[in-house]
Scaffold this active site. Structure first.
Site, short mmCIF file in Angstrom:
data_model
loop_
_atom_site.label_atom_id
_atom_site.label_comp_id
_atom_site.label_asym_id
_atom_site.label_seq_id
_atom_site.Cartn_x
_atom_site.Cartn_y
_atom_site.Cartn_z
N GLU A 220 17.80 3.74 -8.07
CA GLU A 220 18.02 5.18 -8.23
C GLU A 220 19.12 5.57 -7.26
O GLU A 220 18.87 5.75 -6.06
CB GLU A 220 16.71 5.94 -7.95
N CYS A 254 20.55 13.99 -4.61
CA CYS A 254 21.37 13.10 -5.42
C CYS A 254 21.94 13.78 -6.65
O CYS A 254 22.96 13.36 -7.18
CB CYS A 254 20.54 11.89 -5.82
P1 NAD Z 1 21.25 4.50 2.22
O1 NAD Z 1 21.39 3.91 0.87
O2 NAD Z 1 22.37 4.35 3.18
O3 NAD Z 1 19.97 3.95 2.97
C1 NAD Z 1 18.68 3.90 2.40
C2 NAD Z 1 17.88 2.90 3.21
O4 NAD Z 1 18.42 1.59 3.00
C3 NAD Z 1 17.95 3.15 4.70
O5 NAD Z 1 16.87 3.94 5.09
C4 NAD Z 1 17.93 1.76 5.29
O6 NAD Z 1 16.62 1.41 5.66
C5 NAD Z 1 18.41 0.86 4.22
N1 NAD Z 1 19.75 0.36 4.48
C6 NAD Z 1 20.84 1.05 4.85
N2 NAD Z 1 21.89 0.21 5.00
C7 NAD Z 1 21.45 -1.02 4.72
C8 NAD Z 1 22.05 -2.31 4.71
N3 NAD Z 1 23.32 -2.48 5.01
N4 NAD Z 1 21.28 -3.36 4.38
C9 NAD Z 1 19.99 -3.19 4.06
N5 NAD Z 1 19.37 -1.99 4.07
C10 NAD Z 1 20.08 -0.93 4.40
O7 NAD Z 1 20.85 6.01 2.00
P2 NAD Z 1 21.79 7.23 2.16
O8 NAD Z 1 23.21 6.87 1.85
O9 NAD Z 1 21.51 7.91 3.43
O10 NAD Z 1 21.22 8.13 0.95
C11 NAD Z 1 22.01 8.96 0.25
C12 NAD Z 1 22.35 8.35 -1.11
O11 NAD Z 1 21.16 8.18 -1.85
C13 NAD Z 1 23.23 9.26 -1.93
O12 NAD Z 1 24.19 8.48 -2.60
C14 NAD Z 1 22.27 9.86 -2.94
O13 NAD Z 1 22.89 10.29 -4.11
C15 NAD Z 1 21.32 8.74 -3.14
N6 NAD Z 1 20.04 9.23 -3.61
C16 NAD Z 1 19.68 8.97 -4.88
C17 NAD Z 1 18.48 9.48 -5.38
C18 NAD Z 1 18.05 9.23 -6.80
O14 NAD Z 1 16.90 9.53 -7.11
N7 NAD Z 1 18.88 8.72 -7.67
C19 NAD Z 1 17.66 10.23 -4.56
C20 NAD Z 1 18.06 10.46 -3.26
C21 NAD Z 1 19.25 9.95 -2.79
#
Ligand code: NAD
Length: 506
Positions: A220, A254
């Site tokens: 997602e 998102c």
């Molecule tokens: P992210 O993807 O950077 O991080 C999410 C989690 O992944 C973190 O809490 C961390 O534990 C882990 N993570 C981060 N970097 C990592 C790595 N290099 N290796 C392994 N694990 C890692 O989250 P973000 O960017 O802060 O979130 C925002 C994004 O999420 C936006 O693009 C938004 O659109 C999307 N989003 C989508 C939905 C949906 O339902 N489609 C909902 C909410 C947010």
């Protein structure tokens, strides 16, 4: 400020995965009564502690209570109730009408088996909904689950970490906390499905890790979701609805409206209506409004402040103020933005800044949308069905919301998910159940009438082949009869009526 969250030790992560595997194999999580009890417990967890969740989300991002209710608490409660009401129906074997003539008398069905031990990685912007809604689906489908909470919304994660072991069975559902290191370690383990919510960048890391074990994924993700306005739209209504889709949770959603495509002739009308809305909702100084959230971290403040400051086009109509210590960025409207401005139009904004790009012909707007990856959602504001159809026919997106924003996500009877860069798979309601289910195909025969099988056993010959063909491939005449069932029925009835008529006359 020190984090209220303790990260899970690597050894504990390993032990949890091993324990869940062991316990899944006992079959306990498959029992329907057990699933129902756990879902009821999850409902109680949220209901009993609602006030504490509001406090935690307020600490994390000053999330207004009303937004925490509609965006986090309500969807989880509703999803628990949906599964409590529908689980008996969902788990039932699905009888299938056989296509092969040779199976006409056999039992052909699909069983909904759990996938096994699944990993759910939640996201911080809706830290309750995006962690617990997938988890309810995983439990309803009979899986064991590890829930990796987002370390970014640390207060909510700490609360869930305290509550989940008190309410849910610890031998089958476990919480893991941590940041990149812990997530990287967790992803090295073999899971039977990974459900990830977050950025496309980390989505690729998750998918690569899953591929090592040939594990399926639901991703997602996000992206730049546009709102197209057509010239005859009612601007005040459009402005209200776009403002709702931009400033809800301070744009940290998102499906936020990332940018607006406005007819050049309507720009002034849009700006004045949008300015009026924002003033009415948040007052002269939105910083003082209790209904305006804060960004979740200083990193995000710096990122978005950088976008405003370093933009390559556009003028600020209002907003632009930044207070780093308070993690505040004012609602900001920037007009005359150029599509090729790679600062404002490069990455998803994920904050309270709205760029507006003008167009003259609708096809120009469509061309711009198509230059980006297919977005998670496409918003169209129009009173003319012809124009709505023109946009939809020529674009792709995870979902579509016409003449509103965000509300399609709250409609859980619809699938929610992206396409391409905005996601893989979808969920909500019965689709969550499907995301965590293996459709096990079952053909069950009796040990009778063995002579009928001779046709497919050696020694082969042309007569047997001809009979076999008859059973395996539908005759084109049968296909055409089926296709014309309606007209054929009508013709038969007419002939019968005519025969009756003739008999009566005779
Ligand atoms: P992210 O993807 O950077 O991080 C999410 C989690 O992944 C973190 O809490 C961390 O534990 C882990 N993570 C981060 N970097 C990592 C790595 N290099 N290796 C392994 N694990 C890692 O989250 P973000 O960017 O802060 O979130 C925002 C994004 O999420 C936006 O693009 C938004 O659109 C999307 N989003 C989508 C939905 C949906 O339902 N489609 C909902 C909410 C947010």
């Amino acid at each position: 400020m020190t984090s209220p969250l303790t990260y899970t030790a690597f050894d504990d992560i390993q032990d949890s995965v091993a324990l869940l595997r062991l316990n899944f194999d006992t079959g306990k999580s498959r029992s329907i009564d057990f699933r129902k009890f756990q879902i009821q417990q999850l409902y109680d967890l949220v209901k009993d502690n609602e006030e504490r969740f509001y406090e935690a989300m307020a600490k994390d991002m000053n999330k207004p209570r009303s937004e925490a209710l509609s965006g986090d608490i309500a969807p989880v409660l509703e999803e628990c109730l949906y599964f409590l009401e529908n689980i008996d129906r969902l788990v039932k074997d699905e009888k299938v009408k056989p296509r092969l003539g040779m199976n006409a008398m056999e039992t052909v069905k699909v069983r909904h088996d759990p996938l096994g031990v699944v990993l759910v990685i939640g996201c911080w912007n809706y830290p309750v909904q995006l962690s617990l809604v997938p988890l309810v689906g995983a439990i309803a489908a009979g899986n064991a689950a590890i829930l990796k909470l987002s370390e970014v919304s640390a207060h909510t994660a700490a609360l869930l970490t305290e509550l989940i072991p008190r309410y849910l069975n610890q031998s089958l559902y476990r919480v893991v906390n941590g940041a990149v290191e812990e997530t990287t370690y967790l992803l090295q383990h073999k899971f039977d499905h990974i459900f990830y919510t977050g950025s496309p960048m980390v989505g690729k890391i998750v998918m690569a890790a899953a591929s090592k074990h040939l594990t399926g994924v639901t991703l997602e993700l996000g992206g730049k979701s546009p709102a197209v306005i057509t010239p005859e739209a009612d601007m005040q209504t459009v402005a209200n609805r776009i403002a709702f889709g931009k400033f809800y949770n301070c744009g940290q959603i998102c499906i936020a409206v990332d940018y607006v495509l406005c007819p050049a002739s309507q720009l002034d009308a849009f700006v004045s209506a949008f300015t009026k809305t924002v003033k009415e909702w948040f007052g002269e100084n939105p910083k003082n409004s209790k209904d305006y959230a804060r960004l979740v971290s200083v990193r995000h403040v710096d990122r978005i402040a950088g976008m405003i400051e370093n933009r390559k086009s556009g003028g600020i109509q209002f907003g632009g103020q930044v207070d780093r210590d308070e993690r505040y960025i004012a609602p900001t409207l920037i007009t005359d933005v150029k599509f090729d401005d790679d600062v404002l139009m490069g990455d998803e904004i994920f904050g309270p800044v709205l760029p507006v790009i003008t167009y003259n012909e609708l096809d120009e707007a469509i061309t711009m949308i198509k230059k980006n990856h297919p977005p998670l959602v496409l918003y169209v504001f129009s009173k003319k069905q012809k124009l709505i159809d023109q946009v939809l026919r020529n674009t792709q997106s995870g979902g579509v919301c016409v003449n509103d924003t965000l509300m399609h996500q709250a409609e859980y009877s619809l699938p929610f998910g992206g396409i391409g860069n905005s996601g893989v798979g979808n969920y909500h309601g019965h689709r969550s159940f499907r995301a965590f289910t293996h459709e096990r195909a079952i053909l069950q025969k009796k040990q009778k009438m063995e002579f009928t099988n001779k046709v497919r056993y050696p020694p082969y010959n042309s007569t047997r082949d001809a009979i076999l063909r008859h059973f395996l491939v539908t005759h084109p005449l049968v296909v055409s009869l089926r296709q014309n069932r309606g007209p054929i029925k009508t013709a038969i009835i007419l002939v019968l009526l005519f025969v009756i008529y003739l008999k009566k006359r005779a």
